[in-house]
Design a protein around this motif. Structure first.
Motif, short mmCIF file in Angstrom:
data_model
loop_
_atom_site.label_atom_id
_atom_site.label_comp_id
_atom_site.label_asym_id
_atom_site.label_seq_id
_atom_site.Cartn_x
_atom_site.Cartn_y
_atom_site.Cartn_z
N ARG A 119 -4.26 -3.54 0.48
CA ARG A 119 -3.06 -2.66 0.19
C ARG A 119 -2.67 -1.68 1.39
O ARG A 119 -1.40 -1.96 1.71
CB ARG A 119 -3.24 -1.58 -1.11
CG ARG A 119 -2.10 -0.73 -1.21
CD ARG A 119 -2.38 0.23 -2.60
NE ARG A 119 -1.58 1.52 -2.25
CZ ARG A 119 -1.91 2.22 -3.06
NH1 ARG A 119 -2.88 2.20 -4.39
NH2 ARG A 119 -1.11 3.43 -3.05
N ALA A 122 -0.89 -3.99 4.00
CA ALA A 122 0.42 -4.70 3.54
C ALA A 122 1.61 -4.50 4.48
O ALA A 122 2.14 -5.44 4.98
CB ALA A 122 0.56 -4.61 2.09
N LEU A 317 5.15 1.06 -3.55
CA LEU A 317 3.66 1.64 -3.90
C LEU A 317 3.76 2.97 -3.82
O LEU A 317 3.98 3.47 -2.59
CB LEU A 317 2.35 0.72 -3.65
CG LEU A 317 2.53 -0.44 -3.83
CD1 LEU A 317 1.31 -1.20 -3.13
CD2 LEU A 317 2.65 -0.89 -5.13
N ASN A 319 2.02 6.12 -2.49
CA ASN A 319 0.84 6.38 -1.62
C ASN A 319 -0.10 7.45 -2.24
O ASN A 319 0.29 8.35 -3.07
CB ASN A 319 1.07 7.06 -0.54
CG ASN A 319 0.29 6.80 0.57
OD1 ASN A 319 -0.51 5.89 0.73
ND2 ASN A 319 0.26 7.56 1.85
N MET A 348 -2.42 -2.17 -8.26
CA MET A 348 -1.56 -2.15 -7.19
C MET A 348 -2.00 -2.97 -5.97
O MET A 348 -1.07 -3.60 -5.09
CB MET A 348 -1.65 -0.53 -6.66
CG MET A 348 -0.88 0.21 -7.79
SD MET A 348 -1.08 2.07 -7.54
CE MET A 348 0.54 2.18 -6.52
N ASN A 349 -3.36 -2.99 -5.34
CA ASN A 349 -3.79 -4.07 -4.46
C ASN A 349 -3.43 -5.26 -4.81
O ASN A 349 -2.95 -6.04 -4.06
CB ASN A 349 -5.38 -3.64 -4.56
CG ASN A 349 -6.04 -4.48 -3.32
OD1 ASN A 349 -5.48 -4.46 -1.97
ND2 ASN A 349 -6.90 -5.57 -3.53
N ALA A 352 0.22 -5.82 -4.18
CA ALA A 352 0.30 -5.89 -2.57
C ALA A 352 0.18 -7.20 -2.14
O ALA A 352 1.02 -7.81 -1.07
CB ALA A 352 -0.20 -4.66 -2.07
N VAL A 356 3.00 -9.85 -0.40
CA VAL A 356 2.91 -10.48 1.02
C VAL A 356 2.91 -11.78 0.99
O VAL A 356 3.31 -12.54 2.00
CB VAL A 356 1.61 -9.66 1.70
CG1 VAL A 356 1.28 -10.39 3.00
CG2 VAL A 356 1.81 -8.07 2.13
N VAL A 362 6.39 -4.75 1.55
CA VAL A 362 5.78 -3.71 0.89
C VAL A 362 5.66 -2.42 1.57
O VAL A 362 5.42 -2.36 2.89
CB VAL A 362 4.11 -3.92 0.70
CG1 VAL A 362 3.51 -3.04 -0.06
CG2 VAL A 362 4.04 -5.45 -0.28
N LEU A 364 4.72 1.73 1.55
CA LEU A 364 3.68 2.92 0.71
C LEU A 364 4.61 3.99 1.18
O LEU A 364 4.85 4.57 1.99
CB LEU A 364 2.53 3.05 1.58
CG LEU A 364 1.42 1.77 1.43
CD1 LEU A 364 0.22 2.03 2.35
CD2 LEU A 364 1.12 1.22 0.20
N LEU A 377 4.68 1.89 -9.46
CA LEU A 377 5.20 0.86 -8.77
C LEU A 377 6.74 0.65 -9.14
O LEU A 377 7.15 0.65 -10.11
CB LEU A 377 4.45 -0.26 -9.27
CG LEU A 377 3.04 -0.40 -8.91
CD1 LEU A 377 2.32 0.14 -9.94
CD2 LEU A 377 2.70 -1.93 -8.91
#
Length: 384
Positions: A119, A122, A317, A319, A348-349, A352, A356, A362, A364, A377
């Motif tokens: 993530r 990304a 996403l 942070n 979330m990972n 992401a 990609v 993506v 943050l 998200l």
């Protein structure tokens, strides 16, 4: 210098194993921290933390040693620590090891799961904010192609003169030295301007810069991205006069380009161009609020399946936030959990990595700037 390619990202994102270790640490480019080996100590303490967690989970000493051997070698490599950027990402598993030095100031983070944590990388993959950087002096000319997260040299030796003497003649240096001595004896400074006495010097520099501009035209003629110039302040007005490229950036990177290296110039360029480089993010955030509801989503139960289907154009996403859970791709079913476990991974990972992979962007975003702050998200769809 390509800091991480799409292929490298996908190799890491698609790797599966029993104990995949991801470590992110902030690093220092130079200064006392480098001399004191602060970054090396940071990685060592992060690896020590990971080892304790692996031991607690009952992983054998042999497996921990196999995972950690390349990390230990990196910790003990003095040459490696002399050449850092802003962040270091390390990925290690049995039979697998990769590291990336990147101009992103990562927050310290460690992750152990059946997949790597990609993530934080990304946003680096998106070729946002592309620009050219021209470092020009009277005796040296360098051109770089860069993005927010990468920089590399562009070969121009056959297109532009390397130094002023190559353009205006080898008597320039002698004339310039004599002229400079005369001004020093008279007590007049010529650092920030040109009077009648040194007009010839300015004209020679202008001729040189015009020759550089003509050569750069072969590289830039079909481009529509900014060209930012690094040079001493008094030279920039002369270069602007010589320039014919339509997207010359109005603000100069001040100082002598020889006082730093390529990464140092990149760092200075990012500071000067921050408003331009944040433009895409601002536009995407504005777009989210303007689109009809069917073109956006804030529901993780919809966003994860959409990511796997290649439906997401842009993913925001929050942070420092995390959502744990599982995803059953066959049944398109998302189940969230309170915390990480053998079964629960970072959703979330996962999102992401898939965005990609399917060519989306993506970002943050700090919680206060998320389009819909109630959700960690937010997504913009390519199609409804």
């Amino acid at each position: 210098m390509s800091l991480i390619s799409q292929e490298e990202f996908q190799k890491i994102a698609n790797f599966k194993g029993e104990n995949c270790v991801s470590i992110f640490i902030p690093t220092d480019r130079a200064g006392k921290e480098v001399l004191d080996q602060k970054d090396k100590t940071y990685l060592k303490s992060s690896w020590d933390e990971v080892k304790k967690r692996l031991e607690k989970e009952g992983i054998s000493e042999d497996k921990i040693e196999a995972i950690g051997k390349p990390i230990e070698e990196l910790i003990n490599d003095p040459e490696f620590w002399r050449h850092q950027s802003d962040g270091l990402a390390v990925f290690a598993a049995e039979g697998f090891f990769e590291k990336f030095t990147i101009p992103v100031n990562f927050e310290a983070y460690t992750y152990i799961s059946k997949e790597f944590y990609v993530r934080p990388l990304a946003p680096v993959l998106k070729n946002e904010g592309r620009f050219y950087l021209l470092a020009i002096q009277q005796d040296k000319v360098d051109l770089y192609e860069a993005t927010k997260h990468s920089i590399g040299p562009v070969y121009i030796e056959d297109l532009t003169p390397e130094r002023l003497e190559d353009r205006v003649g080898y008597d320039y240096e002698e004339k310039h030295s004599k002229h400079k001595t005369q001004h020093n004896l008279s007590g007049q400074s010529t650092t920030h301007g040109y009077d009648a006495a040194n007009r010839d010097e300015k004209n020679e520099i202008l001729r040189f810069f015009r020759a550089v501009d003509k050569g750069l035209h072969e590289v830039l003629k079909d481009e529509n991205v900014p060209l930012v110039v690094a040079c001493q302040d008094y030279l920039f007005p002369i270069y602007k006069e010589a320039n014919s490229y339509k997207n010359l950036y109005e603000q100069v990177i001040p100082g002598n380009p020889s006082d730093t290296n390529m990464l140092g110039l990149h760092d200075k360029a990012l500071k000067v161009m921050e408003p331009q480089l944040e433009k895409e993010k601002r536009n995407k955030l504005a777009t989210f609020s303007e689109l009809p509801p069917e073109k956006t989503s804030t529901e993780i139960h919809d966003i994860i399946p959409a990511a796997f289907e290649g439906k997401i154009d842009t993913l925001f996403l929050e942070n420092r936030a995390e959502v744990w859970g599982t995803y059953d791709e066959e049944n398109r079913k998302v189940e969230t959990k309170e915390e990480q476990s053998d079964d629960a991974t970072s959703l979330m990972n996962l999102a992401a990595a898939k965005v990609v992979e399917t060519g989306g962007s993506v970002f943050l975003i700090e919680s206060a700037f998320m389009p819909e702050k109630a959700s960690k998200l937010n997504a913009i769809y390519r199609y409804s």
